[in-house]
Structure formats: structure tokens, C-alpha cells
Design a protein around this motif. Structure first.
Motif, PDB file in Angstrom:
ATOM      1  N   TRP A 173       0.819  -1.150   0.047  1.00 26.99           N
ATOM      2  CA  TRP A 173       0.176  -0.039  -0.006  1.00 26.99           C
ATOM      3  C   TRP A 173       0.771   1.336   0.032  1.00 26.99           C
ATOM      4  CZ3 TRP A 173      -4.984  -1.250  -0.882  1.00 26.99           C
ATOM      5  CH2 TRP A 173      -5.524  -2.254  -0.764  1.00 26.99           C
ATOM      6  N   PRO A 174       0.105   2.421  -0.484  1.00 24.44           N
ATOM      7  CA  PRO A 174       1.142   3.588  -0.695  1.00 24.44           C
ATOM      8  C   PRO A 174       1.218   4.299   0.990  1.00 24.44           C
ATOM      9  CG  PRO A 174      -1.133   3.997  -1.300  1.00 24.44           C
ATOM     10  CD  PRO A 174      -1.044   2.433  -1.066  1.00 24.44           C
ATOM     11  N   ILE A 175       2.135   3.720   1.713  1.00 21.53           N
ATOM     12  CA  ILE A 175       2.117   4.234   2.967  1.00 21.53           C
ATOM     13  C   ILE A 175       3.614   5.014   3.253  1.00 21.53           C
ATOM     14  CG2 ILE A 175       2.057   3.816   5.577  1.00 21.53           C
ATOM     15  CD1 ILE A 175       0.583   1.289   4.917  1.00 21.53           C
ATOM     16  N   PRO A 176       3.522   6.190   3.215  1.00 22.63           N
ATOM     17  CA  PRO A 176       4.761   7.006   3.409  1.00 22.63           C
ATOM     18  C   PRO A 176       5.485   6.633   4.877  1.00 22.63           C
ATOM     19  CG  PRO A 176       3.202   8.509   2.795  1.00 22.63           C
ATOM     20  CD  PRO A 176       2.310   7.255   3.364  1.00 22.63           C
ATOM     21  N   PRO A 177       6.855   6.927   5.016  1.00 23.80           N
ATOM     22  CA  PRO A 177       7.360   6.293   6.285  1.00 23.80           C
ATOM     23  C   PRO A 177       6.838   7.052   7.307  1.00 23.80           C
ATOM     24  CG  PRO A 177       8.945   6.568   4.431  1.00 23.80           C
ATOM     25  CD  PRO A 177       7.810   6.802   3.862  1.00 23.80           C
ATOM     26  N   GLU A 178       6.557   8.564   7.210  1.00 30.71           N
ATOM     27  CA  GLU A 178       6.148   9.352   8.190  1.00 30.71           C
ATOM     28  C   GLU A 178       4.518   9.023   8.550  1.00 30.71           C
ATOM     29  OE1 GLU A 178       6.046  12.114   4.539  1.00 30.71           O
ATOM     30  OE2 GLU A 178       7.227  10.350   5.457  1.00 30.71           O
ATOM     31  N   PHE A 179       4.006   8.025   8.031  1.00 33.20           N
ATOM     32  CA  PHE A 179       2.865   7.727   8.282  1.00 33.20           C
ATOM     33  C   PHE A 179       2.771   6.286   9.005  1.00 33.20           C
ATOM     34  CE2 PHE A 179      -0.365  10.738   6.471  1.00 33.20           C
ATOM     35  CZ  PHE A 179       0.491  11.710   6.126  1.00 33.20           C
ATOM     36  N   VAL A 180       3.531   5.690   9.459  1.00 35.98           N
ATOM     37  CA  VAL A 180       3.702   4.515  10.134  1.00 35.98           C
ATOM     38  C   VAL A 180       3.889   5.228  11.797  1.00 35.98           C
ATOM     39  CG1 VAL A 180       5.136   2.368  10.796  1.00 35.98           C
ATOM     40  CG2 VAL A 180       4.959   3.267   8.461  1.00 35.98           C
ATOM     41  N   LEU A 181       2.713   4.691  12.372  1.00 36.12           N
ATOM     42  CA  LEU A 181       2.476   5.578  13.676  1.00 36.12           C
ATOM     43  C   LEU A 181       1.958   4.768  14.687  1.00 36.12           C
ATOM     44  CD1 LEU A 181       0.408   8.431  12.048  1.00 36.12           C
ATOM     45  CD2 LEU A 181       2.604   8.808  12.710  1.00 36.12           C
ATOM     46  N   ALA A 182       2.215   5.300  15.807  1.00 37.47           N
ATOM     47  CA  ALA A 182       1.718   4.811  17.352  1.00 37.47           C
ATOM     48  C   ALA A 182       0.295   4.891  17.362  1.00 37.47           C
ATOM     49  CB  ALA A 182       2.561   5.321  18.487  1.00 37.47           C
ATOM     50  N   HIS A 183      -0.527   4.208  17.965  1.00 32.38           N
ATOM     51  CA  HIS A 183      -1.683   4.705  18.229  1.00 32.38           C
ATOM     52  C   HIS A 183      -1.884   6.030  19.161  1.00 32.38           C
ATOM     53  CE1 HIS A 183      -6.052   3.170  20.197  1.00 32.38           C
ATOM     54  NE2 HIS A 183      -6.150   4.217  19.235  1.00 32.38           N
ATOM     55  N   SER A 184      -0.803   6.050  20.004  1.00 31.50           N
ATOM     56  CA  SER A 184      -0.595   7.380  20.734  1.00 31.50           C
ATOM     57  C   SER A 184      -0.268   8.644  19.918  1.00 31.50           C
ATOM     58  CB  SER A 184       0.622   7.343  21.969  1.00 31.50           C
ATOM     59  OG  SER A 184       1.626   6.801  21.289  1.00 31.50           O
ATOM     60  N   ASP A 185       0.138   8.464  18.692  1.00 36.52           N
ATOM     61  CA  ASP A 185       0.526   9.860  17.868  1.00 36.52           C
ATOM     62  C   ASP A 185      -0.853  10.094  17.590  1.00 36.52           C
ATOM     63  OD1 ASP A 185       3.188   9.735  17.901  1.00 36.52           O
ATOM     64  OD2 ASP A 185       3.301   8.061  16.595  1.00 36.52           O
ATOM     65  N   ILE A 186      -1.671   9.374  16.964  1.00 36.03           N
ATOM     66  CA  ILE A 186      -2.864   9.943  16.314  1.00 36.03           C
ATOM     67  C   ILE A 186      -4.046  10.254  17.589  1.00 36.03           C
ATOM     68  CG2 ILE A 186      -2.464   8.850  14.253  1.00 36.03           C
ATOM     69  CD1 ILE A 186      -5.264   7.423  16.237  1.00 36.03           C
ATOM     70  N   ALA A 187      -3.852   9.941  18.674  1.00 35.99           N
ATOM     71  CA  ALA A 187      -4.893  10.056  19.754  1.00 35.99           C
ATOM     72  C   ALA A 187      -4.060  10.226  20.873  1.00 35.99           C
ATOM     73  CB  ALA A 187      -6.039   8.976  20.084  1.00 35.99           C
ATOM     74  N   PRO A 188      -3.002  11.313  21.056  1.00 41.64           N
ATOM     75  CA  PRO A 188      -2.190  11.604  22.512  1.00 41.64           C
ATOM     76  C   PRO A 188      -2.944  11.636  23.663  1.00 41.64           C
ATOM     77  CG  PRO A 188      -1.665  12.932  20.889  1.00 41.64           C
ATOM     78  CD  PRO A 188      -2.862  12.561  20.176  1.00 41.64           C
ATOM     79  N   ALA A 189      -4.076  12.394  23.785  1.00 39.22           N
ATOM     80  CA  ALA A 189      -4.746  12.371  24.999  1.00 39.22           C
ATOM     81  C   ALA A 189      -5.380  11.109  25.541  1.00 39.22           C
ATOM     82  CB  ALA A 189      -5.665  13.602  24.813  1.00 39.22           C
ATOM     83  N   ARG A 190      -5.540  10.223  24.675  1.00 35.35           N
ATOM     84  CA  ARG A 190      -6.317   9.048  25.138  1.00 35.35           C
ATOM     85  C   ARG A 190      -5.604   7.914  25.066  1.00 35.35           C
ATOM     86  NH1 ARG A 190      -9.389   6.483  21.901  1.00 35.35           N
ATOM     87  NH2 ARG A 190      -9.080   7.302  19.881  1.00 35.35           N
ATOM     88  N   LYS A 191      -4.514   7.556  24.324  1.00 40.59           N
ATOM     89  CA  LYS A 191      -3.572   6.474  24.375  1.00 40.59           C
ATOM     90  C   LYS A 191      -2.217   6.533  24.396  1.00 40.59           C
ATOM     91  CE  LYS A 191      -7.193   4.138  23.015  1.00 40.59           C
ATOM     92  NZ  LYS A 191      -7.745   2.938  23.960  1.00 40.59           N
ATOM     93  N   SER A 192      -1.592   5.435  24.920  1.00 39.47           N
ATOM     94  CA  SER A 192      -0.123   5.560  25.273  1.00 39.47           C
ATOM     95  C   SER A 192       0.713   4.392  24.511  1.00 39.47           C
ATOM     96  CB  SER A 192       0.240   5.349  26.835  1.00 39.47           C
ATOM     97  OG  SER A 192      -0.534   4.246  27.370  1.00 39.47           O
ATOM     98  N   ASP A 193       0.040   3.590  23.787  1.00 45.88           N
ATOM     99  CA  ASP A 193       0.430   2.458  23.047  1.00 45.88           C
ATOM    100  C   ASP A 193       0.865   2.898  21.760  1.00 45.88           C
ATOM    101  OD1 ASP A 193      -2.585   3.080  22.593  1.00 45.88           O
ATOM    102  OD2 ASP A 193      -2.232   0.846  21.368  1.00 45.88           O
ATOM    103  N   PRO A 194       2.012   1.709  21.136  1.00 45.95           N
ATOM    104  CA  PRO A 194       2.678   0.830  21.919  1.00 45.95           C
ATOM    105  C   PRO A 194       3.725   1.067  22.941  1.00 45.95           C
ATOM    106  CG  PRO A 194       3.648   0.959  19.962  1.00 45.95           C
ATOM    107  CD  PRO A 194       2.574   1.974  19.854  1.00 45.95           C
ATOM    108  N   GLY A 195       3.778   2.379  23.165  1.00 48.07           N
ATOM    109  CA  GLY A 195       4.632   3.064  24.168  1.00 48.07           C
ATOM    110  C   GLY A 195       6.200   3.040  23.793  1.00 48.07           C
ATOM    111  N   GLU A 196       6.785   3.750  25.041  1.00 55.02           N
ATOM    112  CA  GLU A 196       8.381   3.931  24.708  1.00 55.02           C
ATOM    113  C   GLU A 196       9.208   2.705  24.839  1.00 55.02           C
ATOM    114  OE1 GLU A 196       7.175   4.023  29.194  1.00 55.02           O
ATOM    115  OE2 GLU A 196       6.149   4.772  27.519  1.00 55.02           O
ATOM    116  N   LYS A 197       8.809   1.524  25.069  1.00 46.52           N
ATOM    117  CA  LYS A 197       9.517   0.297  25.054  1.00 46.52           C
ATOM    118  C   LYS A 197       9.673  -0.137  23.535  1.00 46.52           C
ATOM    119  CE  LYS A 197       9.719  -1.179  29.758  1.00 46.52           C
ATOM    120  NZ  LYS A 197       9.523  -2.389  30.663  1.00 46.52           N
TER     121      LYS A 197
END
Length: 262
Positions: A129-153
Motif C-alpha cells: 500500500w502507498p504508506i509513506p514512512p512518516e505515516f507509520v505511527l503509534a496509536h498514541s501519535d494519532i490520539a495523544p490524550a487517550r492512548k499510550s500504546d505501543p509505548g516507549e519500549k
């Protein structure tokens, strides 16, 4: 249901999906952790019609990969969120759940076999699929106030060196000026502008409030995991600026400067 890749070990169809609301196929890849006690429990929940949630793929701790929703369909994994002003992330993305009990239950390291499978699966997805590198994201990136996954580890650097996602070596921790909750002024606006340019949904109003704090936490979890505190210190700002200037398609003027932190 047929698998979308030969990497699949098991198919467990979930009824929790709809047609994508946008044409052109997915252009985001969102990584999650399950936050549940067992991988099998997570699979059952994601396949339960009463849960209202699903994902395209789940990766067990031993590296086994389960597919639950076809790539062409809209899985229900992201919830409310956005990236670079793009909403309805579910219609734009492929969702991968990674079995891990999460922050509320001890948050163990991700096993090597699991990460190897995640890398292989992600490589398949971005190749299909046409997914740019900067669009490979954490759940927390797209919903910072709600989510923390997959987290800093989660080892984003390993994915990057395998050709997946966008990453730079984080700037080292050091002293100097920093911004945090309650700060106001033009330097805060400049910092918010950098966050927004990269993709985070923050206001550019010169007020370091909760939205900016949680976006900073999400950024640190993904790109500067050595210290996750929501404070825009020199290391955080420098790492953010490095990421922006390293983009092949910069969303802002490459001559723009990061706010002073001296």
C-alpha cells in the motif's frame, strides 16, 4: 476470508468492520499494544460482535500472526484521532495489535521473536500500500490524550533500520531552557508549529496546555523515549526539528528554525 500475505499463521475473522469510506486504499499504518492479559483473550475480544473493536492483524509474543479483517476493509482499531489534519483514521489505515499487557500491568519488553514478525508484517503492508514512512505511527501519535500504546519500549529504531517508518537518532538529554504546562508566548507557538507540521493535532496559540502536553508525551514515546515527561526540553525540540528537516517532503519551510532553548 483469504490472507493478504503469506506471513499469516492463523485467520480468525472478526465481524467488526465496514467498507472504507475513502478511495485509494490505506495510507497509514497504526501500531498498538493489546493491553490485555493474554493474546488469545485479545483475539476473542477483537472478534466479539459486542466489543465494537477489531484490527487487521495481531502479533503474538511468540511471533505468530493472526489476520482478522481484510486490508480492503475498515477495521475499528483507531477510534477518534487524526494525523496531519486527516481524520477517520480507521478508513485510512491498517491496524496491527501487538500482544503486550501494557503500562497498567507492568509493561514488559517486547520479545525479539514478536518484533521480528512485526517487522516482516509491516514490510509487507508498506510494500503493498502507498504508506509513506512518516505515516507509520503509534496509536498514541494519532490520539495523544487517550492512548499510550505501543509505548516507549517499542523499538521504532529497529523498524527504521529494517526500512519501515521515519526515525532519527534522538538528541541527547541536556540542560537549558524548556517549556511545560502553563508556559506562554512566542517560543511556545514556535514549538507548537513544529509539532503540528510533523502531524500532531495541537493548537498554535502560544499556550502550553493539556493538548500540547499530551502531544509532547506521545512524541517522546515514539521518538525520544529516554525520558517521557511531557516537557519540551532541548532534546525533544532538537529531535523534532531533525525529523522535520529529514523528511523527503517537508511540510514546512526547511529554513524554519526551532524555538530557542538556550
Amino acid at each position: 476470508m483469504k490472507p493478504d500475505t503469506a506471513r499469516i499463521d492463523e485467520i480468525r475473522p472478526s465481524p467488526n468492520h465496514t467498507e472504507r469510506r475513502l478511495s485509494g486504499g490505506p495510507d497509514m499504518l497504526i501500531l498498538h499494544y493489546t493491553g490485555m492479559g493474554t493474546g488469545e483473550g485479545a483475539v476473542r475480544w477483537l472478534c466479539d460482535p459486542q466489543s465494537g473493536v477489531s484490527c487487521h492483524y495481531l502479533v503474538h509474543e511468540d511471533g505468530r500472526v493472526v489476520q482478522m479483517v481484510p486490508d480492503e476493509q475498515r477495521a475499528w482499531h483507531a477510534g477518534e484521532g487524526s494525523w496531519r489534519g486527516r481524520g477517520d483514521v480507521n478508513s485510512r489505515s491498517i491496524g496491527i495489535e501487538i500482544v503486550n499487557v501494557g503500562h497498567g500491568n507492568g509493561y514488559p519488553d517486547f520479545p525479539a521473536a514478536q518484533i521480528a514478525s512485526v517487522i516482516e508484517l509491516c514490510r509487507e503492508c508498506v510494500g503493498r500500500w502507498p504508506i509513506p514512512p512518516e505515516f507509520v505511527l503509534a496509536h498514541s501519535d494519532i490520539a495523544p490524550a487517550r492512548k499510550s500504546d505501543p509505548g516507549e519500549k517499542f523499538p521504532w529504531d529497529q523498524l527504521f533500520f529494517a526500512g519501515i517508518g521515519h526515525f532519527v537518532v534522538p538528541a541527547p538529554l541536556r540542560g537549558g531552557r524548556f517549556f511545560g504546562r502553563g508556559d506562554r508566548g512566542e517560543p511556545v507557538s514556535a514549538y507548537q508549529s513544529l509539532l503540528a507540521a510533523y502531524g500532531y493535532a495541537v493548537p498554535i496559540d502560544g499556550v502550553f496546555e493539556d493538548t500540547t502536553h499530551f502531544a509532547t508525551v506521545a512524541f517522546q514515546r515514539h521518538f525520544r523515549p529516554e525520558r517521557v515527561d511531557g516537557v519540551a526540553d532541548a532534546s525533544t525540540i532538537e529531535t523534532l526539528h531533525r525529523l522535520l528537516t529529514a523528511l523527503p517532503r517537508s511540510p514546512f519551510d526547511r529554513d524554519a528554525r526551532a524555538p530557542s532553548v538556550a
